[in-house]
Write a protein that holds these residues in place. Structure first.
Motif, PDB file in Angstrom:
ATOM      1  N   GLN A 141      -9.504  35.592  43.398  1.00  0.00           N
ATOM      2  CA  GLN A 141      -8.351  35.069  43.370  1.00  0.00           C
ATOM      3  C   GLN A 141      -7.303  35.964  43.524  1.00  0.00           C
ATOM      4  OE1 GLN A 141      -8.240  33.198  39.306  1.00  0.00           O
ATOM      5  NE2 GLN A 141      -9.117  31.428  39.978  1.00  0.00           N
ATOM      6  N   ASP A 187      -6.599  36.352  46.884  1.00  0.00           N
ATOM      7  CA  ASP A 187      -5.971  35.201  47.422  1.00  0.00           C
ATOM      8  C   ASP A 187      -4.353  35.094  47.022  1.00  0.00           C
ATOM      9  OD1 ASP A 187      -8.065  34.216  48.770  1.00  0.00           O
ATOM     10  OD2 ASP A 187      -8.862  33.144  47.147  1.00  0.00           O
ATOM     11  N   GLU A 216     -13.314  34.185  49.260  1.00  0.00           N
ATOM     12  CA  GLU A 216     -14.639  33.787  49.381  1.00  0.00           C
ATOM     13  C   GLU A 216     -15.419  33.801  50.769  1.00  0.00           C
ATOM     14  OE1 GLU A 216     -15.768  30.402  47.456  1.00  0.00           O
ATOM     15  OE2 GLU A 216     -14.909  30.834  45.195  1.00  0.00           O
ATOM     16  N   ARG A 217     -14.633  33.368  51.724  1.00  0.00           N
ATOM     17  CA  ARG A 217     -14.828  33.456  53.165  1.00  0.00           C
ATOM     18  C   ARG A 217     -15.316  35.036  53.339  1.00  0.00           C
ATOM     19  NH1 ARG A 217     -11.621  30.833  58.120  1.00  0.00           N
ATOM     20  NH2 ARG A 217     -13.203  31.442  59.813  1.00  0.00           N
ATOM     21  N   ALA A 262      -2.642  29.539  49.099  1.00  0.00           N
ATOM     22  CA  ALA A 262      -2.996  30.820  48.393  1.00  0.00           C
ATOM     23  C   ALA A 262      -2.801  30.302  46.851  1.00  0.00           C
ATOM     24  CB  ALA A 262      -2.021  32.033  48.586  1.00  0.00           C
ATOM     25  N   HIS A 305      -8.211  34.519  55.994  1.00  0.00           N
ATOM     26  CA  HIS A 305      -9.340  33.885  55.363  1.00  0.00           C
ATOM     27  C   HIS A 305      -9.152  33.982  53.850  1.00  0.00           C
ATOM     28  CE1 HIS A 305     -11.930  34.746  59.065  1.00  0.00           C
ATOM     29  NE2 HIS A 305     -10.955  33.837  59.242  1.00  0.00           N
ATOM     30  N   SER A 306      -9.808  33.014  53.208  1.00  0.00           N
ATOM     31  CA  SER A 306     -10.045  33.100  51.654  1.00  0.00           C
ATOM     32  C   SER A 306     -11.119  34.328  51.304  1.00  0.00           C
ATOM     33  CB  SER A 306     -10.413  32.003  51.262  1.00  0.00           C
ATOM     34  OG  SER A 306     -11.891  31.786  51.523  1.00  0.00           O
ATOM     35  N   LYS A 355      -1.224  29.542  55.018  1.00  0.00           N
ATOM     36  CA  LYS A 355      -2.624  28.991  54.293  1.00  0.00           C
ATOM     37  C   LYS A 355      -2.096  28.752  53.088  1.00  0.00           C
ATOM     38  CE  LYS A 355      -4.695  33.096  52.182  1.00  0.00           C
ATOM     39  NZ  LYS A 355      -5.884  33.837  51.894  1.00  0.00           N
ATOM     40  N   ARG A 360      -1.552  26.714  42.934  1.00  0.00           N
ATOM     41  CA  ARG A 360      -1.651  26.635  44.343  1.00  0.00           C
ATOM     42  C   ARG A 360      -0.526  26.761  44.916  1.00  0.00           C
ATOM     43  NH1 ARG A 360      -6.548  27.741  46.813  1.00  0.00           N
ATOM     44  NH2 ARG A 360      -7.703  27.911  45.154  1.00  0.00           N
TER      45      ARG A 360
END
Ligand code: CU
Length: 579
Positions: free
Chosen positions: A130, A133, A168-169, A47, A165-166, A45, A35
């Motif tokens: 990922q 991200d 997933e979002r 990431a 945004h991630s 954010k 992370r």
């Protein structure tokens, strides 16, 4: 290049671009998956990154070496690393569910494979979201022999589309509302302008045609709101590569974006393309090139003046740009161009002016949608389309010539790229292999893959079937398969076959370029051939992250082949716990 200048280039590269990996001994590498904090001028954010940094790691391999790469997962979830474009045993390919079981939290997984190629590649997670991200890095492989071109400096220029945004979002939002991230929605004012320019009935017919396809002419990009980065730096942070006037500078462009194509130019410099997807091509000099998601292009530039030059990479939909600088001294900068007008898809882009791609099915089942040609009963409209007058960007400038002469872009006008100031824009048709990797021979069979989708439900598929419902594609070891891609959607799809090369048919026979990603423009048909020389199970998918996840994906099983090459490998090799 002399050893001294190479060392200097490496030192500079390390100083300005690299969080480099230290090799414990020749061929031994280690990577941690962490992370990390990502800060751009637009957002901050948490990431994912490698080796504790949001600056991409660069792995430097040598052709002929056997590499051992220990990957330690410090995340609270599974991860994986796929070595994009590398030819290797399939159990080392890093795709959970196909090549191996993934890497659990806290575990170290050690990959081992020989390096049998050279050039510019990259690596990324093949788990969840990922990669969007931040889980990506670069691979530079030094060849055993001499490069067929000269350079004094060598920089990786890795592009990506960092999003607040991630992943997933983003996927959730796209499923709820496919145009969630499409800010270029056309307005009632656009409609009035269309009515004025085209006549009311034509404007209405056009609206109705787009409605029938359940798409919008602004669907060039379905993800906006991102910040383009170069080597982890945003346009204000301005990644800079140094040069001395007169030096030849090699730029290794890598597009590690989740969703974004970039049009790259360096005002004041021409770029000589020497490599595409890691393989040398016959040098071709251009002013601008489009890099599809997951492609790489190596170019040589030779700045002679004692001044800065801007490396400018506009997103294909013209909503954002990446910016870096080449300069004789750090801190210098050059003018940054404005974003150009966004392209609009036209009915002609979708093959309507040609009438040969009739299968505009955007539903996953049921009867095919009426062809827009039928919807538009207005003959004047059709006449207008054939002359490209629906190109919104060009309308203000009066008549525009039909621009659809490049078979590798959409046949209409809206998506055919135009270099700034009328310069030369790289086409796939310009790519010729420097040295063919294979004997040229006729394909043993053809497999048609229609690229399909339902934009309204954000389902992407192949032959109208999404991955979860699909049978694997079975290939026989030793055959040469000709893949026919028919893009029936309005998006451009970068198709990526793992494990084996994609020989892109640009009509050059044995000189056809050898790639790992082939980009298929809306409404076009494109062919690639594959020498089926790698036993095992491989992924084959669109490299746009959210298309891949939505179903534009297949498993390929290569049956037969040398005994022991795949069968004797353990299912999960070299797995150790700890780290
Ligand atoms: Cu796609």
């Amino acid at each position: 290049m002399t050893a001294t200048s190479f060392a200097r280039a490496c030192a500079l590269a390390a100083a300005f671009t690299v969080s480099s990996v230290t090799a414990a001994s020749a061929g031994d590498y280690s990577i941690t998956v962490d992370r990390v904090a990502l800060e751009t001028g637009d957002f901050a954010k948490t990431a994912i990154g490698y080796n504790g940094s949001s600056t991409p790691t660069i792995l430097r391999f040598k052709e002929g070496e056997e590499v051992t790469i220990a990957v330690t997962n410090n995340l609270a979830e599974d991860t994986s690393i796929h070595w994009h474009g590398l030819i290797l045993p399939y159990r080392q390919d890093g795709v959970p569910g196909i090549s191996f079981d993934g890497i659990k939290p806290g575990e170290t997984f050690t990959y081992r494979f020989p390096i049998v190629q050279s050039g510019t590649y990259w690596f990324h997670s093949h788990t969840g979201f990922q990669e969007p991200d931040g889980a990506y890095g670069a691979i530079v492989i030094e060849p055993q022999g001499r490069e067929p071109f000269r350079f004094d400096r060598d920089y990786v220029v890795q592009l990506t589309d960092a999003h607040p945004h991630s992943g997933e979002r983003i996927m959730r939002n796209l499923k709820l509302m496919p145009d969630y991230y499409n800010r270029q929605q056309r307005t009632f004012l656009d409609f009035l302008n269309d009515s004025r320019d085209q006549g009311l009935s034509a404007a209405l017919a056009d609206r109705s045609a787009w409605g029938e396809m359940r798409m919008m002419p602004t669907d060039v990009e379905d993800l906006q709101g991102f910040t383009p980065l170069i080597n982890g730096q945003d346009p204000a942070q301005n990644w800079t590569g140094l040069f001395e006037p007169g030096e030849r500078v090699r730029l290794r462009f890598i597009n590690s974006s989740a969703m974004t194509y970039f049009d790259i130019r360096i005002p004041g410099l021409q770029m000589t393309v020497v490599q595409a997807d890691g393989n040398n091509v016959q040098p071709v000099t251009v002013d601008e090139l489009r890099i599809a998601v997951a492609e790489t292009y190596d170019v040589i530039v030779r700045p002679t003046e004692d001044r800065a030059y801007t490396v400018f990479a506009e997103s294909m939909g013209r909503t954002a740009f990446a910016r870096g600088t080449l300069a004789p001294r750090s801190g210098m900068e050059a003018e940054v161009p404005d974003l150009r007008e966004p392209p609009l898809l036209t009915m002609a882009d979708m093959g309507m002016a040609h009438g040969e791609h009739g299968s505009m099915d955007h539903g996953s089942s049921g009867p095919r949608a009426p062809q827009p040609t039928h919807t538009m009963a207005d003959g004047t409209m059709m006449q207008g389309m054939n002359h490209g007058t629906m190109d919104h960007g060009a309308m203000g400038h009066g008549a525009m010539p039909m621009a659809g002469t490049d078979p590798f872009y959409a046949p209409g006008s809206g998506l055919t790229p135009q270099a700034a100031d009328g310069g030369k824009f790289l086409s796939y048709a310009d790519l010729k292999a420097q040295k063919p990797l294979y004997e040229h021979r006729d394909a043993t069979r053809e497999i048609e893959l229609r690229l399909t989708g339902n934009m309204e439900r954000y389902i992407w598929s192949i032959n109208d079937v999404k991955y979860s419902d699909a049978e694997p594609i079975r290939l026989q070891y030793g055959e040469r398969v000709r893949f026919k891609f028919v893009n029936e959607t309005m998006m451009t799809h970068p198709m990526h076959l793992h494990g084996m090369w994609s020989i892109l048919d640009v009509g050059q026979g044995k000189w056809n370029p050898v790639k790992h990603v082939v980009s298929v423009a809306p409404g076009t048909t494109l062919y690639m051939e594959t020498e089926v020389d790698a036993p095992g199970e491989w992924a084959f998918h669109c490299h746009l992250s959210y298309h891949m996840d939505s179903g534009m994906f297949r498993k390929v099983i290569v049956e037969g082949g040398p005994a022991g090459k795949s069968a004797d490998l353990p299912a999960v090799p070299q797995q150790t716990t700890g780290g």
